[in-house]
Enzyme design. Sequence first.
Site, PDB file in Angstrom:
ATOM      1  N   GLY A 213      47.420  40.141  47.358  1.00 27.59           N
ATOM      2  CA  GLY A 213      47.250  38.733  47.054  1.00 27.59           C
ATOM      3  C   GLY A 213      47.296  38.508  45.556  1.00 27.59           C
TER       4      GLY A 213
ATOM      5  N   HIS B 187      39.460  32.766  43.417  1.00 28.77           N
ATOM      6  CA  HIS B 187      40.147  32.702  42.113  1.00 28.77           C
ATOM      7  C   HIS B 187      40.487  31.251  41.747  1.00 28.77           C
ATOM      8  CE1 HIS B 187      40.622  36.748  40.687  1.00 28.77           C
ATOM      9  NE2 HIS B 187      41.208  37.177  41.794  1.00 28.77           N
TER      10      HIS B 187
ATOM     11  N   GLN C  10      45.709  33.898  37.849  1.00 29.76           N
ATOM     12  CA  GLN C  10      45.796  35.285  37.388  1.00 29.76           C
ATOM     13  C   GLN C  10      47.034  35.527  36.522  1.00 29.76           C
ATOM     14  OE1 GLN C  10      44.864  37.023  41.503  1.00 29.76           O
ATOM     15  NE2 GLN C  10      44.015  38.549  40.109  1.00 29.76           N
TER      16      GLN C  10
ATOM     17  N   CYS D 236      40.492  44.181  42.616  1.00 30.27           N
ATOM     18  CA  CYS D 236      41.134  43.000  42.047  1.00 30.27           C
ATOM     19  C   CYS D 236      42.111  43.430  40.957  1.00 30.27           C
ATOM     20  CB  CYS D 236      40.072  42.071  41.460  1.00 30.27           C
ATOM     21  SG  CYS D 236      40.711  40.524  40.790  1.00 30.27           S
ATOM     22  N   LEU D 237      43.304  42.855  40.962  1.00 35.77           N
ATOM     23  CA  LEU D 237      44.285  43.189  39.936  1.00 35.77           C
ATOM     24  C   LEU D 237      43.811  42.793  38.551  1.00 35.77           C
ATOM     25  CD1 LEU D 237      47.678  42.234  41.645  1.00 35.77           C
ATOM     26  CD2 LEU D 237      46.679  44.505  41.356  1.00 35.77           C
TER      27      LEU D 237
ATOM     28  N   HIS E 220      39.213  35.793  48.950  1.00 32.76           N
ATOM     29  CA  HIS E 220      39.297  36.346  47.597  1.00 32.76           C
ATOM     30  C   HIS E 220      40.193  35.476  46.717  1.00 32.76           C
ATOM     31  CE1 HIS E 220      39.268  40.036  44.908  1.00 32.76           C
ATOM     32  NE2 HIS E 220      40.272  39.345  44.393  1.00 32.76           N
ATOM     33  N   GLU E 221      41.340  35.057  47.254  1.00 34.98           N
ATOM     34  CA  GLU E 221      42.280  34.271  46.457  1.00 34.98           C
ATOM     35  C   GLU E 221      41.775  32.839  46.223  1.00 34.98           C
ATOM     36  OE1 GLU E 221      44.397  35.961  44.979  1.00 34.98           O
ATOM     37  OE2 GLU E 221      44.092  37.708  46.261  1.00 34.98           O
TER      38      GLU E 221
END
Length: 204
Positions: A55, A144, A60, A98-99, A140-141
């Site tokens: 994702g 963000h 981000q 997480c990226l 999660h997304e």
Amino acid sequence: ASAVRRRAARLTGTVAPVTGRVLRSVARPVRKVDRSVRRLMYDMTETMLEAPGQGLAAPQIGVPLRVFTYHVDEIGVGHVINPVLELSADTEVDIEGCLSIPGLTFDVERPISAKLKGQDAEGGAIEIEASELLARVFQHEVDHLDGVLYLQRLTKELRKEAMSQIRQAEWFGMPDTFTAGITSSEPKPKDSSDSVTPKAAELA
């Protein structure tokens, strides 16, 4: 629209680190789904798959719009604009990464299932019933997009451990962006247990 396109193109392949201010802000709704928004989603998908990730949210890559893309093996790639979630009461604990916080994974409690409503890449209405991993990716997304990092959902003890590991990560202190998929394996805390499982490594 052109500003969104230019910024997305410039940042393809990079993500904002946990210290990035854009990750602490609530993203704006998309008012019109046009070519620039579709190009943004294409760039996000490319970055997500190269990382690799499951994702990626627009903030981000430095674009404060309510857009995210996802990739779950059994389902494939999807894109969501202006998402709204309805969450189940039942919860479960599972590992997340997480990226924007590369190389670190922690247990997070979240609702097991979720109903997602929003728009697709053409602006059409979508509704998806999700459970387990897909529901976790959606939550999660959307976090963000609301300026929330998964670190904020950790227990007090895990959050303290996470902050200690972040301060020792090689990417800590980077002002703007780093290459998607970079790891924080050097240096590592002596007692680190942050081995990255495939599931956790792919959450963005």
